[in-house]
Design an enzyme around this catalytic site. Structure first.
Site, PDB file in Angstrom:
ATOM      1  N   ASP A 124       0.865  -1.175   0.000  1.00 41.38           N
ATOM      2  CA  ASP A 124       0.000   0.000   0.000  1.00 41.38           C
ATOM      3  C   ASP A 124       0.899   1.221   0.000  1.00 41.38           C
ATOM      4  O   ASP A 124       1.995   1.197   0.563  1.00 41.38           O
ATOM      5  CB  ASP A 124      -0.904   0.004   1.236  1.00 41.38           C
ATOM      6  CG  ASP A 124      -1.929  -1.127   1.215  1.00 41.38           C
ATOM      7  OD1 ASP A 124      -2.365  -1.517   0.119  1.00 41.38           O
ATOM      8  OD2 ASP A 124      -2.298  -1.602   2.302  1.00 41.38           O
ATOM      9  N   ASP A 143      -7.141  -1.336  -4.442  1.00 44.52           N
ATOM     10  CA  ASP A 143      -8.218  -0.883  -3.564  1.00 44.52           C
ATOM     11  C   ASP A 143      -9.094   0.151  -4.269  1.00 44.52           C
ATOM     12  O   ASP A 143     -10.318   0.144  -4.123  1.00 44.52           O
ATOM     13  CB  ASP A 143      -7.644  -0.288  -2.276  1.00 44.52           C
ATOM     14  CG  ASP A 143      -6.787  -1.276  -1.503  1.00 44.52           C
ATOM     15  OD1 ASP A 143      -7.050  -2.493  -1.587  1.00 44.52           O
ATOM     16  OD2 ASP A 143      -5.848  -0.829  -0.817  1.00 44.52           O
TER      17      ASP A 143
END
Length: 166
Positions: A124, A143
């Site tokens: 991330d 995401d």
């Protein structure tokens, strides 16, 4: 739309989602140091790298049992992605919002699943903080794909409801 063209569209859209995700994660892994914070728009949009060993927002990251971890973070997501992909291919009355939305969800799911299998974590690297208005955890392009796909599904359901009420 012909069957072949529909399949090419579905596969192409999924591959675009996976490709954007994997390229952006590769850039983050290569160009963002573990302790670095790169300001994109003040402190509102920041790039910083984090390795997520769990699912969404670190869910299940503290799970110690390796068998349960494989079941919940690899086997179950694979089954869900195959189910959704099968539904996209077989169901002929899906509108464009639903097809694109489901392809985004599958593409994002494949992107994060690929990371989990290859790196045992998901990279991330983005964070948004608009003060008291809006704040995210650290996320990645997979995401974004899943959230965009979910929004498109919601739009599709609302449009279907409006049509059935008319």
């Amino acid at each position: 739309m012909s069957r072949t063209l529909r399949m090419l569209f579905i596969v192409g859209l999924i591959l675009i989602n996976v490709g954007c995700d994997q390229v952006s994660k590769s850039v983050a892994r290569t160009h963002i140091d573990d302790t670095e914070r790169i300001s994109v728009i003040g402190e509102y949009v920041v790039l910083l790298k984090a390795e997520n060993k769990g699912a969404f927002l670190g869910f299940l990251s503290t799970l110690e049992n390796p068998i349960l971890k494989v079941i919940f973070l690899i086997i179950l997501p694979i089954a869900v992605l195959f189910f959704i992909l099968r539904m996209i291919i077989i169901t002929k009355d899906l509108d464009r919002f639903m097809i694109v939305g489901l392809c985004c969800i599958v593409g994002g799911g494949i992107g994060n699943l690929y990371d989990r299998i290859l790196y045992q974590s998901v990279t991330d690297f983005m964070h948004i903080d608009l003060g008291g208005i809006f704040k995210t955890g650290i996320f990645n392009m997979a995401d974004v794909s899943v959230m965009l796909g979910s929004a498109l599904l919601l739009i599709s359901f609302i449009k279907r409801k409006e049509i059935s009420l008319s």
